[in-house]
Design a protein around this motif. Structure first.
Motif, PDB file in Angstrom:
ATOM      1  N   ALA A  23       0.792  -1.223  -0.094  1.00 28.07           N
ATOM      2  CA  ALA A  23      -0.115   0.143   0.083  1.00 28.07           C
ATOM      3  C   ALA A  23       0.812   1.318   0.114  1.00 28.07           C
ATOM      4  CB  ALA A  23      -1.004   0.061   1.335  1.00 28.07           C
ATOM      5  N   VAL A  24       2.000   1.400   0.675  1.00 26.15           N
ATOM      6  CA  VAL A  24       2.919   2.617   0.572  1.00 26.15           C
ATOM      7  C   VAL A  24       3.446   2.940  -0.490  1.00 26.15           C
ATOM      8  CG1 VAL A  24       4.975   3.290   1.658  1.00 26.15           C
ATOM      9  CG2 VAL A  24       3.673   1.842   2.890  1.00 26.15           C
ATOM     10  N   PRO A  25       4.061   1.872  -1.419  1.00 21.53           N
ATOM     11  CA  PRO A  25       4.250   2.544  -2.946  1.00 21.53           C
ATOM     12  C   PRO A  25       2.926   2.983  -3.683  1.00 21.53           C
ATOM     13  CG  PRO A  25       4.787   0.248  -2.788  1.00 21.53           C
ATOM     14  CD  PRO A  25       4.410   0.669  -1.384  1.00 21.53           C
ATOM     15  N   VAL A  26       2.231   2.097  -3.562  1.00 21.58           N
ATOM     16  CA  VAL A  26       0.804   2.412  -4.355  1.00 21.58           C
ATOM     17  C   VAL A  26       0.215   3.838  -4.145  1.00 21.58           C
ATOM     18  CG1 VAL A  26      -1.632   1.883  -4.775  1.00 21.58           C
ATOM     19  CG2 VAL A  26       0.222   0.251  -4.846  1.00 21.58           C
ATOM     20  N   GLY A  27       0.292   3.905  -2.762  1.00 18.80           N
ATOM     21  CA  GLY A  27      -0.263   5.344  -2.259  1.00 18.80           C
ATOM     22  C   GLY A  27       0.652   6.390  -2.892  1.00 18.80           C
ATOM     23  N   ALA A  28       1.928   6.151  -2.771  1.00 14.24           N
ATOM     24  CA  ALA A  28       2.878   7.206  -3.345  1.00 14.24           C
ATOM     25  C   ALA A  28       2.737   7.674  -4.652  1.00 14.24           C
ATOM     26  CB  ALA A  28       4.284   6.696  -3.042  1.00 14.24           C
ATOM     27  N   VAL A  29       2.476   6.495  -5.427  1.00 18.43           N
ATOM     28  CA  VAL A  29       2.232   6.918  -6.838  1.00 18.43           C
ATOM     29  C   VAL A  29       0.936   7.430  -7.217  1.00 18.43           C
ATOM     30  CG1 VAL A  29       1.710   5.551  -8.945  1.00 18.43           C
ATOM     31  CG2 VAL A  29       3.528   4.651  -7.651  1.00 18.43           C
ATOM     32  N   LEU A  30      -0.199   7.019  -6.517  1.00 11.51           N
ATOM     33  CA  LEU A  30      -1.417   7.922  -6.705  1.00 11.51           C
ATOM     34  C   LEU A  30      -1.320   9.352  -6.143  1.00 11.51           C
ATOM     35  CD1 LEU A  30      -3.983   5.164  -5.284  1.00 11.51           C
ATOM     36  CD2 LEU A  30      -3.783   6.060  -7.553  1.00 11.51           C
ATOM     37  N   ALA A  31      -0.574   9.550  -5.252  1.00 14.53           N
ATOM     38  CA  ALA A  31      -0.412  11.114  -4.754  1.00 14.53           C
ATOM     39  C   ALA A  31       0.537  11.755  -5.474  1.00 14.53           C
ATOM     40  CB  ALA A  31       0.235  11.080  -3.303  1.00 14.53           C
ATOM     41  N   LEU A  32       1.487  11.129  -5.973  1.00 14.42           N
ATOM     42  CA  LEU A  32       2.615  12.028  -6.614  1.00 14.42           C
ATOM     43  C   LEU A  32       2.407  11.898  -8.023  1.00 14.42           C
ATOM     44  CD1 LEU A  32       5.570  11.144  -4.253  1.00 14.42           C
ATOM     45  CD2 LEU A  32       4.212  12.974  -4.242  1.00 14.42           C
ATOM     46  N   ARG A  33       2.066  10.994  -8.682  1.00 14.03           N
ATOM     47  CA  ARG A  33       1.912  10.703 -10.280  1.00 14.03           C
ATOM     48  C   ARG A  33       0.319  10.601 -10.658  1.00 14.03           C
ATOM     49  NH1 ARG A  33       6.779   9.734 -12.405  1.00 14.03           N
ATOM     50  NH2 ARG A  33       5.704  10.031 -14.525  1.00 14.03           N
ATOM     51  N   PRO A  34      -0.712  11.577 -10.296  1.00 14.94           N
ATOM     52  CA  PRO A  34      -1.918  10.885 -10.701  1.00 14.94           C
ATOM     53  C   PRO A  34      -2.107  11.140 -12.165  1.00 14.94           C
ATOM     54  CG  PRO A  34      -1.637  13.389  -9.981  1.00 14.94           C
ATOM     55  CD  PRO A  34      -0.364  12.588  -9.724  1.00 14.94           C
ATOM     56  N   PHE A  35      -1.279  11.889 -12.973  1.00 14.09           N
ATOM     57  CA  PHE A  35      -1.562  11.973 -14.376  1.00 14.09           C
ATOM     58  C   PHE A  35      -0.616  11.132 -15.316  1.00 14.09           C
ATOM     59  CE2 PHE A  35      -2.874  16.100 -12.335  1.00 14.09           C
ATOM     60  CZ  PHE A  35      -4.121  16.123 -12.670  1.00 14.09           C
ATOM     61  N   VAL A  36       0.018  10.082 -14.690  1.00 15.15           N
ATOM     62  CA  VAL A  36       1.010   9.393 -15.513  1.00 15.15           C
ATOM     63  C   VAL A  36       0.365   8.596 -16.888  1.00 15.15           C
ATOM     64  CG1 VAL A  36       0.692   7.412 -14.002  1.00 15.15           C
ATOM     65  CG2 VAL A  36       2.886   7.705 -15.409  1.00 15.15           C
ATOM     66  N   SER A  37      -0.612   7.725 -16.323  1.00 14.36           N
ATOM     67  CA  SER A  37      -1.635   7.497 -17.554  1.00 14.36           C
ATOM     68  C   SER A  37      -2.693   6.784 -17.055  1.00 14.36           C
ATOM     69  CB  SER A  37      -0.700   6.239 -18.160  1.00 14.36           C
ATOM     70  OG  SER A  37      -0.675   5.026 -17.693  1.00 14.36           O
ATOM     71  N   LEU A  38      -3.794   6.555 -17.834  1.00  9.54           N
ATOM     72  CA  LEU A  38      -4.927   5.926 -17.225  1.00  9.54           C
ATOM     73  C   LEU A  38      -4.898   4.553 -16.787  1.00  9.54           C
ATOM     74  CD1 LEU A  38      -7.993   6.133 -16.534  1.00  9.54           C
ATOM     75  CD2 LEU A  38      -8.423   5.421 -19.051  1.00  9.54           C
ATOM     76  N   ALA A  39      -3.935   3.741 -17.457  1.00 15.88           N
ATOM     77  CA  ALA A  39      -3.815   2.372 -16.997  1.00 15.88           C
ATOM     78  C   ALA A  39      -3.096   2.085 -15.722  1.00 15.88           C
ATOM     79  CB  ALA A  39      -2.850   1.844 -18.225  1.00 15.88           C
ATOM     80  N   VAL A  40      -2.069   3.064 -15.505  1.00 11.78           N
ATOM     81  CA  VAL A  40      -1.383   2.926 -14.343  1.00 11.78           C
ATOM     82  C   VAL A  40      -2.422   3.584 -13.087  1.00 11.78           C
ATOM     83  CG1 VAL A  40       0.436   4.307 -12.801  1.00 11.78           C
ATOM     84  CG2 VAL A  40       1.145   3.426 -15.391  1.00 11.78           C
ATOM     85  N   LEU A  41      -3.001   4.437 -13.375  1.00 11.53           N
ATOM     86  CA  LEU A  41      -4.003   5.079 -12.429  1.00 11.53           C
ATOM     87  C   LEU A  41      -4.878   3.936 -12.204  1.00 11.53           C
ATOM     88  CD1 LEU A  41      -5.069   7.368 -10.849  1.00 11.53           C
ATOM     89  CD2 LEU A  41      -6.390   8.126 -12.731  1.00 11.53           C
ATOM     90  N   VAL A  42      -5.529   3.232 -13.071  1.00 13.10           N
ATOM     91  CA  VAL A  42      -6.495   2.173 -12.688  1.00 13.10           C
ATOM     92  C   VAL A  42      -5.645   1.043 -11.959  1.00 13.10           C
ATOM     93  CG1 VAL A  42      -7.986   0.295 -13.938  1.00 13.10           C
ATOM     94  CG2 VAL A  42      -7.911   2.444 -14.959  1.00 13.10           C
ATOM     95  N   VAL A  43      -4.652   0.821 -12.169  1.00 18.04           N
ATOM     96  CA  VAL A  43      -4.031  -0.396 -11.558  1.00 18.04           C
ATOM     97  C   VAL A  43      -3.646   0.258 -10.097  1.00 18.04           C
ATOM     98  CG1 VAL A  43      -1.859  -1.787 -11.158  1.00 18.04           C
ATOM     99  CG2 VAL A  43      -2.911  -1.493 -13.263  1.00 18.04           C
TER     100      VAL A  43
END
Length: 593
Positions: A23-43
């Motif tokens: 959950a820690v890296p997932v939360g970090a990705v969501l918080a810091l890179r919200p616009f990276v791509s729809l696929a990454v955001l969905v995952v």
């Protein structure tokens, strides 16, 4: 007395550690890179929701038999809600950011309601903590469901922070071998938890501020009234005055009278439509002993691409469209005819940076203005335009002889014109809020040309935010959200690395105003322009010169895009003198080599 912390079983402890660590890296990705791509955001959203669900199921299990009464009937609901939300996203065919927002919104509301119910069974600080946490979660969920301006922030940033914090606490609990959640939903007697109370109060205040900002921003949006509704019997002939009424504004100087007008015009494909605009005339052209006023036809700069963005609708609309010198125009005895363009006051679409329909709007506004009963206008016209309007002015000069031979255009002044949409688009990644103008361009071309599909032009992860940005006017309060979104975007909005290919690229090239302009042409450009760069303008002027067309090209050192046309710009006296010469029939200057 506080209840003892619940010691986890070894298997549960390891499960908690694994899930929380993920959950820690997932939360970090969501918080810091919200616009990276729809696929990454969905995952990331699916993983985050699943992690929240597992941690809730592990952590919220009643700690003792005394908790197994009423609490046992609902302790698992929050965890199940998050797991169900993750499953819905996975099962949804072609999930979009809007879908994510709705799913996450429902999960947050369910979680919040359960917290509020838990507050009824808790005591003291525990009750306050549960209530504060629940209200915060409910408000965030409602925002995700109802306020599209924060869709990505709610889905990604806020949920990401929640997942990140939950993951860190879960890791700590797993390593410690116990789970201390403070006042949980099952606690009937919570420990004081004053530190947690401070955090919950701060979270609720921030959330309520976000909601209040949304209400305030939405309240600042201008909307056209019934004046802009097209009549049932719009004539096919362009340039017919359909409706007019007096117009008052602090921008109309003393000694002048103004009207807003509704008139017929023509889209680029020849389809009849209606547009709105303003006519401002000096009192010398409106009194009993009126004298005909020469006309400055003004094509305004970018204000947006949606109904409500018209200068005649917006507060301080002339300034919003970059006209700051109406006093100088009227002091010369000239009248001002300022089109809104079709689709900005009237029903859309608005053909943003599409040349021919913008030129039609300019020319038909002049035609319609001559049909006003209370003002007398001469047949001498000079066209001014800035930025988007500069491109429209160039196109007006090109199409006028064929489209409106009855409108005598004596000069065209293009001020920092968007003369090359392709070059402008290529430069937008270097502009701090370039994504905002990119959204206008994508929306405008997709709405205008059947062969330009929005889904082919904009990448999936950016489609929702691009549409949201495209539906805000530059003068709206809500454009602050657009600017923030544009700054947070970490990659271009385009679906392809080279957006100039296919139908979109062809249409961009098609809208370079490269045809002959019979009237004298002035192109003015600030050398420090960060939006329409001087080097691009130099190339455009050089191409016209190479084609054998006459151009007077003036560069103004150190001036940026808007500063070029502000009231204290050195361009203004030059422009007034140039216009006087055109109306007087003086020979024009050609700076081509």
């Amino acid at each position: 007395m506080d209840q003892p912390a619940r010691r986890t079983r070894p298997a549960t402890r390891w499960a908690l550690l694994v899930v929380s660590s993920l959950a820690v890296p997932v939360g970090a990705v969501l918080a810091l890179r919200p616009f990276v791509s729809l696929a990454v955001l969905v995952v990331a959203v699916v993983a985050g929701l699943a992690a929240l669900g597992v941690v809730h199921l592990v952590a919220d299990r009643p700690a003792a038999a005394s908790d197994a009464g009423a609490a046992a009937r609902w302790w698992w609901l929050a965890g199940v809600a998050y797991l169900l939300a993750a499953a819905v996203v996975v099962a949804w065919p072609g999930p979009t950011i809007a879908v994510l927002a709705r799913v996450v919104g429902v999960a947050l509301v369910v979680d919040g309601v359960l917290d509020v119910l838990a507050a009824r069974r808790a005591h003291g600080t525990g009750r306050a903590n549960a209530a504060l946490s629940g209200v915060t979660s409910v408000v965030l969920g409602v925002l995700a469901l109802a306020w599209p301006d924060v869709t990505v922030l709610v889905v990604a940033v806020l949920v990401g922070i929640r997942v990140l914090v939950t993951g860190i606490r879960g890791v700590a609990a797993a390593l410690r071998g116990t789970w201390r959640r403070g006042p949980s939903r099952q606690d009937r007697r919570a420990r004081p938890g004053r530190g947690r109370l401070v955090v919950n109060v701060a979270a609720l205040v921030a959330t309520l501020a976000l909601a209040a900002a949304g209400v305030a921003l939405d309240g600042g949006t201008a909307r056209p009234d019934d004046f802009y509704a097209a009549p049932a019997d719009v004539p096919d002939a362009p340039g017919r005055l359909l409706r007019s009424e007096p117009f008052t504004s602090a921008e109309i100087p003393h000694g002048a009278t103004a009207w807003r007008i509704l008139y017929s015009t023509t889209r680029g494909d020849g389809t009849p439509t209606v547009a709105s605009g303003l006519v401002v005339a000096p009192d010398t052209a409106t009194g009993d002993a009126r004298e005909p006023a020469d006309v400055v036809a003004w094509a305004h700069g970018t204000t947006g691409v949606t109904p409500g963005c018209a200068p005649s609708v917006l507060p301080d609309g002339l300034a919003a469209g970059a006209l700051f010198v109406q006093d100088d125009v009227l002091a010369q005895g000239w009248a001002l005819v300022a089109t809104d363009y079709a689709g900005l006051g009237t029903a859309g679409p608005h053909a943003y940076l599409v040349g021919e329909p913008a030129a039609h709007d300019v020319l038909d506004a002049v035609r319609a203005a001559h049909q006003l009963d209370d003002v007398t206008l001469s047949d001498r016209n000079v066209v001014w335009g800035h930025s988007q309007g500069g491109g429209a002015a160039l196109w007006t000069g090109i199409v006028a002889p064929d489209y409106a031979p009855d409108v005598d255009v004596l000069g065209v002044a293009a001020l920092a014109p968007a003369s090359n949409p392709t070059a402008l688009l290529a430069h937008l990644p270097d502009v701090s809020v370039g994504a905002l103008f990119a959204s206008y361009l994508a929306e405008g071309y997709a709405a205008t040309y059947p062969d330009v599909r929005f889904a082919d032009v904009v990448r999936p992860g950016a489609r929702t935010v691009v549409r949201e940005m495209a539906h805000r006017c530059l003068a709206d309060r809500g454009v602050v959200v657009s600017a923030l979104t544009a700054l947070l975007l970490d990659q271009p909005v385009w679906a392809h690395a080279d957006p100039f290919t296919g139908a979109f690229g062809d249409r961009l090239t098609q809208n370079v105003p490269s045809g002959p302009i019979d009237a004298p042409l002035l192109v003015a450009q600030g050398t420090a322009d960060s939006i329409v760069v001087a080097s691009s303008q130099d190339e455009y002027v050089a191409a016209r010169c190479a084609a054998g067309y006459a151009v007077e090209h003036r560069a103004y050192d150190g001036l940026d895009h808007v500063a070029l046309v502000e009231a204290d710009s050195p361009l203004v006296p030059d422009l007034l003198a140039w216009t006087r010469d055109r109306l007087a029939g003086a020979p024009a200057t050609d700076t081509c080599p």
